[in-house]
Motif scaffolding. Structure first.
Motif, mmCIF file in Angstrom:
data_model
loop_
_atom_site.group_PDB
_atom_site.id
_atom_site.type_symbol
_atom_site.label_atom_id
_atom_site.label_comp_id
_atom_site.label_asym_id
_atom_site.label_seq_id
_atom_site.Cartn_x
_atom_site.Cartn_y
_atom_site.Cartn_z
ATOM 1 N N TYR A 276 10.719 -2.183 -0.188
ATOM 2 C CA TYR A 276 9.274 -2.309 -0.398
ATOM 3 C C TYR A 276 8.926 -2.420 -1.876
ATOM 4 O O TYR A 276 8.028 -3.182 -2.259
ATOM 5 C CB TYR A 276 8.540 -1.122 0.225
ATOM 6 N N VAL A 277 9.625 -1.669 -2.715
ATOM 7 C CA VAL A 277 9.376 -1.737 -4.162
ATOM 8 C C VAL A 277 9.723 -3.130 -4.686
ATOM 9 O O VAL A 277 8.970 -3.724 -5.469
ATOM 10 C CB VAL A 277 10.180 -0.657 -4.909
ATOM 11 N N ASN A 278 10.851 -3.682 -4.251
ATOM 12 C CA ASN A 278 11.251 -5.024 -4.696
ATOM 13 C C ASN A 278 10.241 -6.080 -4.253
ATOM 14 O O ASN A 278 9.918 -7.004 -5.016
ATOM 15 C CB ASN A 278 12.638 -5.368 -4.158
ATOM 16 N N PHE B 37 0.829 -1.205 0.000
ATOM 17 C CA PHE B 37 0.000 0.000 0.000
ATOM 18 C C PHE B 37 0.867 1.260 0.000
ATOM 19 O O PHE B 37 0.504 2.271 -0.609
ATOM 20 C CB PHE B 37 -0.911 -0.029 1.234
ATOM 21 N N LEU B 38 2.027 1.199 0.655
ATOM 22 C CA LEU B 38 2.887 2.379 0.749
ATOM 23 C C LEU B 38 3.455 2.794 -0.604
ATOM 24 O O LEU B 38 3.552 3.984 -0.906
ATOM 25 C CB LEU B 38 4.054 2.112 1.719
ATOM 26 N N VAL B 39 3.832 1.800 -1.436
ATOM 27 C CA VAL B 39 4.529 2.130 -2.689
ATOM 28 C C VAL B 39 3.678 1.937 -3.936
ATOM 29 O O VAL B 39 4.057 2.376 -5.018
ATOM 30 C CB VAL B 39 5.818 1.292 -2.829
ATOM 31 N N SER B 40 2.514 1.290 -3.783
ATOM 32 C CA SER B 40 1.703 1.021 -4.973
ATOM 33 C C SER B 40 0.260 0.752 -4.551
ATOM 34 O O SER B 40 -0.348 1.569 -3.871
ATOM 35 C CB SER B 40 2.288 -0.182 -5.729
ATOM 36 N N VAL B 41 -0.274 -0.401 -4.971
ATOM 37 C CA VAL B 41 -1.607 -0.836 -4.551
ATOM 38 C C VAL B 41 -1.463 -2.205 -3.893
ATOM 39 O O VAL B 41 -0.547 -2.962 -4.216
ATOM 40 C CB VAL B 41 -2.581 -0.932 -5.741
ATOM 41 N N CYS B 42 -2.368 -2.515 -2.991
ATOM 42 C CA CYS B 42 -2.345 -3.830 -2.352
ATOM 43 C C CYS B 42 -3.235 -4.777 -3.167
ATOM 44 O O CYS B 42 -4.427 -4.526 -3.310
ATOM 45 C CB CYS B 42 -2.841 -3.740 -0.911
ATOM 46 N N PRO B 43 -2.681 -5.857 -3.714
ATOM 47 C CA PRO B 43 -3.475 -6.795 -4.518
ATOM 48 C C PRO B 43 -4.654 -7.403 -3.764
ATOM 49 O O PRO B 43 -5.614 -7.851 -4.391
ATOM 50 C CB PRO B 43 -2.454 -7.875 -4.902
ATOM 51 N N HIS B 44 -4.588 -7.405 -2.445
ATOM 52 C CA HIS B 44 -5.699 -7.950 -1.659
ATOM 53 C C HIS B 44 -6.982 -7.141 -1.877
ATOM 54 O O HIS B 44 -8.077 -7.661 -1.672
ATOM 55 C CB HIS B 44 -5.347 -7.951 -0.170
ATOM 56 N N ASP B 45 -6.838 -5.885 -2.286
ATOM 57 C CA ASP B 45 -8.004 -5.018 -2.460
ATOM 58 C C ASP B 45 -8.636 -5.121 -3.845
ATOM 59 O O ASP B 45 -9.720 -4.582 -4.067
ATOM 60 C CB ASP B 45 -7.610 -3.545 -2.231
ATOM 61 N N LEU B 46 -7.982 -5.813 -4.784
ATOM 62 C CA LEU B 46 -8.377 -5.708 -6.190
ATOM 63 C C LEU B 46 -9.399 -6.737 -6.660
ATOM 64 O O LEU B 46 -10.126 -6.490 -7.621
ATOM 65 C CB LEU B 46 -7.134 -5.802 -7.082
ATOM 66 N N PHE B 47 -9.438 -7.906 -6.032
ATOM 67 C CA PHE B 47 -10.243 -8.989 -6.598
ATOM 68 C C PHE B 47 -11.253 -9.599 -5.611
ATOM 69 O O PHE B 47 -11.377 -10.817 -5.533
ATOM 70 C CB PHE B 47 -9.325 -10.100 -7.116
ATOM 71 N N PRO B 48 -11.982 -8.795 -4.866
ATOM 72 C CA PRO B 48 -12.928 -9.367 -3.905
ATOM 73 C C PRO B 48 -14.023 -10.177 -4.611
ATOM 74 O O PRO B 48 -14.529 -9.779 -5.660
ATOM 75 C CB PRO B 48 -13.520 -8.131 -3.204
ATOM 76 N N ASN B 49 -14.333 -11.342 -4.042
ATOM 77 C CA ASN B 49 -15.410 -12.207 -4.546
ATOM 78 C C ASN B 49 -15.201 -12.640 -5.999
ATOM 79 O O ASN B 49 -16.157 -12.767 -6.773
ATOM 80 C CB ASN B 49 -16.767 -11.502 -4.407
ATOM 81 N N THR B 50 -13.934 -12.849 -6.389
ATOM 82 C CA THR B 50 -13.625 -13.391 -7.711
ATOM 83 C C THR B 50 -12.750 -14.631 -7.537
ATOM 84 O O THR B 50 -12.348 -14.972 -6.425
ATOM 85 C CB THR B 50 -12.859 -12.362 -8.576
ATOM 86 N N LYS B 51 -12.424 -15.301 -8.650
ATOM 87 C CA LYS B 51 -11.566 -16.480 -8.589
ATOM 88 C C LYS B 51 -10.155 -16.130 -8.106
ATOM 89 O O LYS B 51 -9.428 -16.992 -7.628
ATOM 90 C CB LYS B 51 -11.476 -17.127 -9.973
ATOM 91 N N CYS B 52 -9.775 -14.865 -8.252
ATOM 92 C CA CYS B 52 -8.430 -14.427 -7.851
ATOM 93 C C CYS B 52 -8.425 -13.709 -6.507
ATOM 94 O O CYS B 52 -7.448 -13.022 -6.177
ATOM 95 C CB CYS B 52 -7.839 -13.517 -8.926
ATOM 96 N N LYS C 2 8.783 -0.757 -11.922
ATOM 97 C CA LYS C 2 10.097 -1.037 -12.523
ATOM 98 C C LYS C 2 10.850 0.272 -12.769
ATOM 99 O O LYS C 2 12.067 0.346 -12.542
ATOM 100 C CB LYS C 2 9.919 -1.812 -13.833
ATOM 101 N N GLU C 3 10.130 1.308 -13.214
ATOM 102 C CA GLU C 3 10.760 2.619 -13.404
ATOM 103 C C GLU C 3 11.192 3.205 -12.063
ATOM 104 O O GLU C 3 12.277 3.786 -11.942
ATOM 105 C CB GLU C 3 9.784 3.564 -14.100
ATOM 106 N N ARG C 4 10.344 3.030 -11.049
ATOM 107 C CA ARG C 4 10.670 3.551 -9.715
ATOM 108 C C ARG C 4 11.882 2.835 -9.135
ATOM 109 O O ARG C 4 12.740 3.463 -8.500
ATOM 110 C CB ARG C 4 9.454 3.382 -8.800
ATOM 111 N N LYS C 5 11.961 1.540 -9.361
ATOM 112 C CA LYS C 5 13.104 0.765 -8.881
ATOM 113 C C LYS C 5 14.403 1.316 -9.452
ATOM 114 O O LYS C 5 15.408 1.440 -8.740
ATOM 115 C CB LYS C 5 12.926 -0.708 -9.277
#
Length: 296
Positions: free
Chosen positions: A88-90, A43-58, A231-234
């Protein structure tokens, strides 16, 4: 009323931290930091994937760590964050790479299915019924050819054989129609190259829009976009760390040089003092010898 209060409290916690109501002295004593274990680093450096796919196969399930805006502000305001940022980025790149690798594997698998020849069950029923009827007719004629041959009726047998060959050619044509990807009776599919979902090529505009706005598609589209940005930020962080190291090295070298200069000055002063004392001693000795000579 209690639910509303809880919602407001959660929003305030996210914006100002859970200890916002504590006295300043107490807050300073137990200051929370973005590097704490319970803070979500994705969440600090990008988005948290846990927030993206609620109630889906992913769906990854809810994130067990905190997504507080005040930690993000604290992180972005920290001028000494580069080492943390690199870590964190890595970590975030590694997670997103894994998720994209899995979905890309699914896309290739589904694409291979779409491009594979149709199975018997997938071919148009109308065509398959005609093929079955032709097979029945061919078998019937072959039985008749065999009977005529046994009876010595060669010409009649050859005539029926010609009919069999014609039926076989007609069957081949029907088989090609059933396999033809442009056959309007066969539902043509395509695979989304973003999320791997299968769609009908001739889907209505409304269905296409529903797909594009779905959680899976928007989630993976965002992950792919964030992956490129990370990748650019890294690379930027790597360059900044190298620049910082170079600057630190020059500072250390300058400090060592200054210490050496001071040491040289001290040595020169010491030698000067010793020389002055020696000169004074020589003059004193010569004066003493002169006094003794006068007395004699």
């Amino acid at each position: 009323m209690c639910i509303r209060d809880s919602s407001i409290r959660a929003q305030l916690d996210e914006l100002f931290g859970k200890d916002r109501n504590l006295p300043l002295k107490e807050r300073n004593k137990r200051q929370e930091h973005y590097s704490d274990h319970d803070v979500c680093k994705y969440f600090l450096v990008s988005v948290c994937p846990h927030d993206l796919f609620p109630n889906t196969k992913c769906d990854l399930g809810p994130c067990s760590r905190r997504h507080d805006e005040h930690f993000k502000r604290q992180f972005e305001d920290d001028e000494e964050r580069l080492e943390f940022e690199k870590k964190y980025v890595n970590e975030t790149i590694s997670l997103i790479e894994s998720m994209l690798a899995n979905i890309d594997t699914k896309i290739r698998r589904e694409q291979a299915k779409v491009e594979a020849p149709l199975t018997q069950a997938e071919k148009p029923k109308e065509v398959m019924d005609k093929i079955s009827a032709i097979d029945f007719e061919i078998q019937k004629l072959l039985d008749e050819v065999l009977r005529l041959g046994e009876e010595g009726k060669v010409e009649e047998s050859e005539t029926l054989n010609n009919e069999v060959e014609k039926l076989k050619k007609k069957k081949e044509e029907l088989m090609l129609i059933g396999d033809n990807p442009l056959n309007p009776n066969v539902k043509q599919m395509k695979v989304c190259d973003v999320c791997g979902a299968k769609q009908a090529i001739n889907d209505t505009e409304k269905r296409v829009q529903i797909h594009l706005e779905g959680k899976l598609h928007t989630g993976f589209a965002l992950l792919r976009k964030e992956y490129e940005k990370l990748k650019e930020r890294k690379e930027r962080v790597r360059v900044m760390l190298l620049s910082k190291k170079d600057k630190d090295d020059r500072t250390k070298e300058k400090i060592r040089g200054d210490r050496g200069d001071r040491g040289d000055r001290i040595d020169r002063n010491d030698r000067g003092d010793r020389g002055d004392r020696a000169d004074r001693g020589d003059r004193g000795d010569r004066g003493d010898r002169g006094d003794r000579g006068d007395r004699d």
